[in-house]
Design an enzyme around this catalytic site. Structure first.
Site, mmCIF file in Angstrom:
data_model
loop_
_atom_site.group_PDB
_atom_site.id
_atom_site.type_symbol
_atom_site.label_atom_id
_atom_site.label_comp_id
_atom_site.label_asym_id
_atom_site.label_seq_id
_atom_site.Cartn_x
_atom_site.Cartn_y
_atom_site.Cartn_z
ATOM 1 N N LYS A 19 0.840 -1.211 0.000
ATOM 2 C CA LYS A 19 0.000 0.000 0.000
ATOM 3 C C LYS A 19 0.870 1.253 0.000
ATOM 4 O O LYS A 19 0.679 2.152 -0.812
ATOM 5 C CB LYS A 19 -0.885 -0.022 1.239
ATOM 6 C CG LYS A 19 -1.672 1.250 1.472
ATOM 7 C CD LYS A 19 -2.167 1.310 2.907
ATOM 8 C CE LYS A 19 -2.935 2.586 3.173
ATOM 9 N NZ LYS A 19 -4.245 2.604 2.514
ATOM 10 N N LYS A 117 -17.771 -6.202 -5.896
ATOM 11 C CA LYS A 117 -17.438 -7.152 -4.833
ATOM 12 C C LYS A 117 -17.072 -8.519 -5.377
ATOM 13 O O LYS A 117 -17.669 -9.020 -6.306
ATOM 14 C CB LYS A 117 -18.637 -7.326 -3.905
ATOM 15 C CG LYS A 117 -18.672 -6.320 -2.780
ATOM 16 C CD LYS A 117 -19.969 -6.426 -2.039
ATOM 17 C CE LYS A 117 -20.055 -7.708 -1.256
ATOM 18 N NZ LYS A 117 -19.183 -7.703 -0.056
ATOM 19 N N ILE A 440 -26.649 12.374 6.003
ATOM 20 C CA ILE A 440 -26.594 10.950 6.351
ATOM 21 C C ILE A 440 -25.861 10.717 7.671
ATOM 22 O O ILE A 440 -25.933 9.637 8.242
ATOM 23 C CB ILE A 440 -25.958 10.156 5.190
ATOM 24 C CG1 ILE A 440 -26.688 10.449 3.883
ATOM 25 C CG2 ILE A 440 -25.957 8.657 5.446
ATOM 26 C CD1 ILE A 440 -28.193 10.216 3.925
ATOM 27 N N CYS A 525 -7.075 -0.987 2.589
ATOM 28 C CA CYS A 525 -7.178 -2.136 3.478
ATOM 29 C C CYS A 525 -8.147 -1.809 4.601
ATOM 30 O O CYS A 525 -8.308 -0.650 4.958
ATOM 31 C CB CYS A 525 -5.813 -2.456 4.084
ATOM 32 S SG CYS A 525 -4.566 -2.814 2.839
ATOM 33 N N TRP A 570 -19.043 -6.426 8.850
ATOM 34 C CA TRP A 570 -17.728 -5.800 8.728
ATOM 35 C C TRP A 570 -16.783 -6.206 9.850
ATOM 36 O O TRP A 570 -15.799 -5.529 10.134
ATOM 37 C CB TRP A 570 -17.883 -4.276 8.605
ATOM 38 C CG TRP A 570 -18.505 -3.868 7.294
ATOM 39 C CD1 TRP A 570 -18.735 -4.682 6.217
ATOM 40 C CD2 TRP A 570 -18.991 -2.578 6.908
ATOM 41 N NE1 TRP A 570 -19.334 -3.977 5.194
ATOM 42 C CE2 TRP A 570 -19.500 -2.684 5.597
ATOM 43 C CE3 TRP A 570 -19.046 -1.337 7.548
ATOM 44 C CZ2 TRP A 570 -20.065 -1.603 4.902
ATOM 45 C CZ3 TRP A 570 -19.602 -0.254 6.859
ATOM 46 C CH2 TRP A 570 -20.096 -0.385 5.550
ATOM 47 N N ASP A 608 -27.925 2.826 10.605
ATOM 48 C CA ASP A 608 -27.365 2.596 9.269
ATOM 49 C C ASP A 608 -27.219 1.101 8.986
ATOM 50 O O ASP A 608 -26.675 0.373 9.805
ATOM 51 C CB ASP A 608 -25.959 3.212 9.188
ATOM 52 C CG ASP A 608 -25.994 4.727 9.189
ATOM 53 O OD1 ASP A 608 -26.914 5.304 8.574
ATOM 54 O OD2 ASP A 608 -25.091 5.335 9.796
ATOM 55 N N GLU A 674 -28.694 5.611 -1.842
ATOM 56 C CA GLU A 674 -27.872 6.190 -2.906
ATOM 57 C C GLU A 674 -28.649 6.123 -4.212
ATOM 58 O O GLU A 674 -29.086 5.060 -4.616
ATOM 59 C CB GLU A 674 -26.571 5.388 -3.036
ATOM 60 C CG GLU A 674 -25.743 5.811 -4.224
ATOM 61 C CD GLU A 674 -24.515 4.945 -4.418
ATOM 62 O OE1 GLU A 674 -23.885 4.555 -3.425
ATOM 63 O OE2 GLU A 674 -24.203 4.663 -5.586
ATOM 64 N N HIS A 703 -19.070 11.150 -3.313
ATOM 65 C CA HIS A 703 -17.713 10.724 -3.677
ATOM 66 C C HIS A 703 -17.018 11.744 -4.564
ATOM 67 O O HIS A 703 -15.816 11.706 -4.743
ATOM 68 C CB HIS A 703 -17.757 9.369 -4.393
ATOM 69 C CG HIS A 703 -18.314 8.295 -3.521
ATOM 70 N ND1 HIS A 703 -19.606 7.840 -3.651
ATOM 71 C CD2 HIS A 703 -17.780 7.624 -2.495
ATOM 72 C CE1 HIS A 703 -19.820 6.923 -2.730
ATOM 73 N NE2 HIS A 703 -18.749 6.765 -2.020
#
Ligand code: GLN
Ligand code: ZN
Length: 762
Positions: A19, A117, A440, A525, A570, A608, A674, A703
């Site tokens: 990275k 994904k 949001i 990451c 997650w 959320d 979205e 974004h």
């Protein structure tokens, strides 16, 4: 001796060296030759580590500058026209980076390729873009060079490449309609000859085995795709003197199992962690193939129950002898690199865990034990001991949590009144205008905020000073929202590092690593928390911040929580009980938080769930069971409030068609989603379903740093109003603003509020 092999090793490096090098190269502070050097030394280190662990066949081709599918697209010369690739020249590194990110130190910027994904993991791959008349050729040498590199280091390389059917399935193109469009299969005619050449070149390099990944065999495949397998592999097998090991992972093959067993390949790998195909059936149709089995979980961090694996493996060993191989369940790409670095985890917890490097040791131990190696006994004994200690640990089992879960069946899953009645009471209480505006949750995470948090965690800033600074941020955020005349305010989430980690740190049952990074995409990451034990909320988590924010304004401030499914999704989740159980424990903890927020005078509470969709199983037949418990957990967390408390939820993706029923079953009073990039078309799903509750379709893409135009947002909302009753509509951005700068945010929100005002007068 049982052959041990590995399907792939994480490429990022134990300290995310890849990275750092990539980002420095992109920023222009590292030369390409220096970057190449970092890559080479990481490969060298990772191969050495695997060889030292006793792995016989080492993966080559698992290293990627950005993504392994993108590497393979470049190898095949699949470079969209906009990148200006010369049809005869090799694809260079900067072209690869431009495909991934739109720009690189050299070359003309162009729109980056889409990313999506990788099956049901949190890894994302770069989607190949194919034309109907796509041509293929060998256009990049790195795979072959890396084979030489491994050989020169004295290793036995096993190149890893995506199989042709998986590659096509994962690709897209203007002329193709979705992943499984059988029109793509026509490309096999030009693709297979190139695969044959690749295999031939690898064989010429002295490669004995090539791993060819066909994970789509764990999906529900249309007939045309399933049938294509035999034809394709006949052609591949005929070409190559290297033996093919067909690797599948992430699930059972089920109705594709016989197809896989019929293929003229020399070996087949099955994931035994997530797959439960009948091994007797496999053996009876295996012929003289090698069978590779994966009992070590490549996607989670728990030590393996090797005794259980051995119980299955021993009789198989009798039957198959040397044709039984062992590997992790899937590539270790999805595991953190090395547990040994975790100097802050206590030894007890550490003794339960295994990262990529440790998994290879487990694999070697399993192989040794299977071969009757006397030295393995001590290792097995230690493993057994660790597993026993874990299962009996009082840190894992909390009787109070068990009792609550036991009684949770009696808790209501329904709000007190139906939506129509609730919304009337909420409108009385909140007095919002038509087209109410909100955001949001997060506001810009400035450098000052991040530095304060870092100093506080390092002990350089005391609790009081940190709290004071966060309060100032919250006050600034509230003041700004009042000025710009938003209707439902937020506190801005300044105090949160990450929407899951923040809650994990305040809940019992969670642990955090220092270096447990896993690649998400490119150089990005993530470091998922570890849910190791029963989840309990010892204290309120967000109430004081919310109360403070509400004290500064007469407008309603939204309480802000991360939902149970997202926290689960997650994290690395314990494997000693169903995921649904762990999710329910989180839901109960959140239920208490929701009630405490309500009692503190917070009238609007958002939970959320951006990861709800990600949790969908790979096979459609398993969707309903998942959605049932996911929805149940959301409702468990949210329904314990009065009618006039307004529950919001938020999801930042744009595919709702196939899960709209579950979305409606959440029964959130307001859902923000979205939509700005889909031109409101995704609202068709809500319209067709006659979705009854309030919706905030995002009107601008957070974004992008560009300031959204008032007329454009008004236009989008008008499109929304063609699909849904305008009384039901809210105006808000697509997602949280934490990655934006304040200047960008101010312009954007001012325009958004102006758009809402214009809509009200229309
Ligand atoms: N409330 C969160 C935020 O605004 C939601 C983030 C998300 O949807 N991923 O940052
Ligand atoms: Zn979002």
């Amino acid at each position: 001796m049982t052959t041990l092999h590995n399907l792939g090793f994480p490429r990022i490096g134990a300290r995310r060296e890849l990275k750092q090098a990539q980002e420095a190269y992109w920023a222009g502070t590292l030369q390409q030759s220096e970057l190449e050097h970092v890559g080479r030394s990481l490969r060298e280190r990772h191969w050495a580590l695997q060889a030292q662990a006793g792995i016989d066949l080492l993966p080559v081709g698992d290293f990627a500058w950005y993504d392994q599918i993108l590497e393979f697209s470049c190898l095949l010369g699949v470079v969209p026209a906009r990148f200006g690739q010369d049809a005869d020249a090799d694809v260079d590194l900067d072209t690869l980076f431009r495909m991934a990110r739109g720009r690189a130190p050299t070359g003309t910027p162009a729109a980056a390729c889409e990313m999506t994904k990788w099956f049901d993991t949190n890894y994302h791959y770069i989607v190949p873009e194919l034309a109907v008349d796509q041509s293929f050729r060998i256009a990049r040498e790195s795979l072959f060079e890396q084979v030489e590199e491994a050989k020169a280091l004295g290793h036995d390389p096993k190149p890893v490449i995506p199989g042709p059917l998986t590659y096509l399935y994962l690709s897209k193109g203007e002329d193709f309609d979705g992943a499984d469009d059988s029109a793509k299969l026509a490309l096999l005619e030009t693709l297979i000859p190139v695969y044959r050449r690749i295999l031939q070149r690898l064989a010429d390099q002295g490669v004995q085995w090539v791993q060819i990944d066909e994970p789509i065999l764990v999906l529900d495949l249309p007939d045309a795709w399933q049938r294509a397998y035999l034809r394709v592999y006949d052609q591949l097998a005929a070409a190559s003197t290297a033996r093919l090991l067909l690797a599948t992972y992430f699930g059972a093959l089920k109705n594709n199992l016989f197809t896989a067993l019929e293929l003229p390949v020399a070996g087949l790998h099955l994931d035994r962690v997530r797959g439960d195909d009948d091994l007797e059936q496999v053996i009876s149709r295996l012929g003289d193939k090698v069978l590779s089995l994966g009992y070590i979980n490549g996607r989670n961090i728990w030590r393996t129950d090797l005794d259980a694996a051995l119980a299955t493996l021993k009789p198989l060993k009798e039957a198959l002898g040397d044709r039984l191989w062992l590997a992790p369940s899937c590539s270790l790409l999805h595991s953190p690199v090395d547990l040994d670095q975790e100097d802050k985890l206590d030894t007890e917890l550490k003794s339960w865990l295994s990262f990529a490097k440790q998994k290879l040791d487990e694999l070697a131990l399993l192989g040794g034990a299977l071969d009757g190696d006397a030295a393995a006994e001590a290792g097995l004994q230690a493993q057994r001991e660790a597993l026993r200690a874990r299962s009996e640990s009082t840190r894992i089992h909390n009787p109070a949590v068990a009792e609550r879960i036991g009684a949770s069946g009696d808790l209501s899953r329904d709000r007190l009144s139906p939506f129509a009645e609730r919304i009337a009471k909420q409108q009385d209480a909140l007095k919002l205008p038509a087209f109410p505006t909100t955001t949001i949750g997060s506001f810009p995470q400035t450098r000052e905020i991040r530095e304060a948090r870092r100093d506080w965690k390092a002990g350089k800033l005391d609790d009081a000073a940190y709290t004071e600074q966060m309060k100032q941020e919250i006050a600034r955020c509230i003041r700004y929202q009042e000025e710009v005349e938003l209707d439902v305010l937020v506190h801005g989430e300044a105090e949160r590092n990450d929407m899951v980690e923040y809650f994990g740190e305040l809940l019992e049952g969670f642990a955090f690593t220092r270096f447990g990074w896993v690649q998400s995409y490119g150089s990005r990451c993530v470091k998922p928390p570890i849910i190791f034990g029963d989840v309990r909320r010892p204290n309120p988590m967000t109430v004081e911040w919310a109360r403070y924010a509400q004290s500064l304004t007469d407008k309603p401030v939204k309480g802000m929580l991360t939902g149970p499914v997202t926290i689960l999704q997650w994290s690395f989740v314990r494997d000693d009980q169903p995921r649904s159980e762990t999710c329910k424990q989180i839901a109960l903890a959140l239920r208490d938080e929701v009630r405490d927020l309500e009692n503190a005078g917070i009238k609007v509470i958002q939970i959320d769930e951006p990861a709800l969709r990600e949790g969908l199983p790979l096979r459609q037949g398993e969707w309903q069971a998942y959605l049932d418990w996911a929805v149940d957990c959301f409702r468990l967390a949210t329904v314990g409030v009065d009618d006039d408390t307004q529950i919001h939820t938020h999801m930042c993706y744009s595919e709702f068609n196939d899960i709209i029923e579950a979305i409606a079953a959440l029964d959130a009073d307001v859902i923000t989603i979205e939509t700005s990039r889909s031109n409101m078309e995704l609202l068709d799903a809500f319209r067709d379903f006659q979705y009854p509750n309030d919706i905030g379709p995002g009107v601008y893409d957070i974004h992008s740093p560009n300031e959204p135009d008032v007329a454009w947002m008004v236009g989008l909302m008008e499109k929304a109003a063609e699909r849904l009753p305008k009384e039901r509509l809210w105006v808000n951005p697509d997602c949280g603003l934490k990655t934006r700068k304040w200047e960008e945010t101010q312009g954007a929100l001012a325009n958004m509020v102006a758009a809402a005002k214009q809509l009200r007068t229309a």
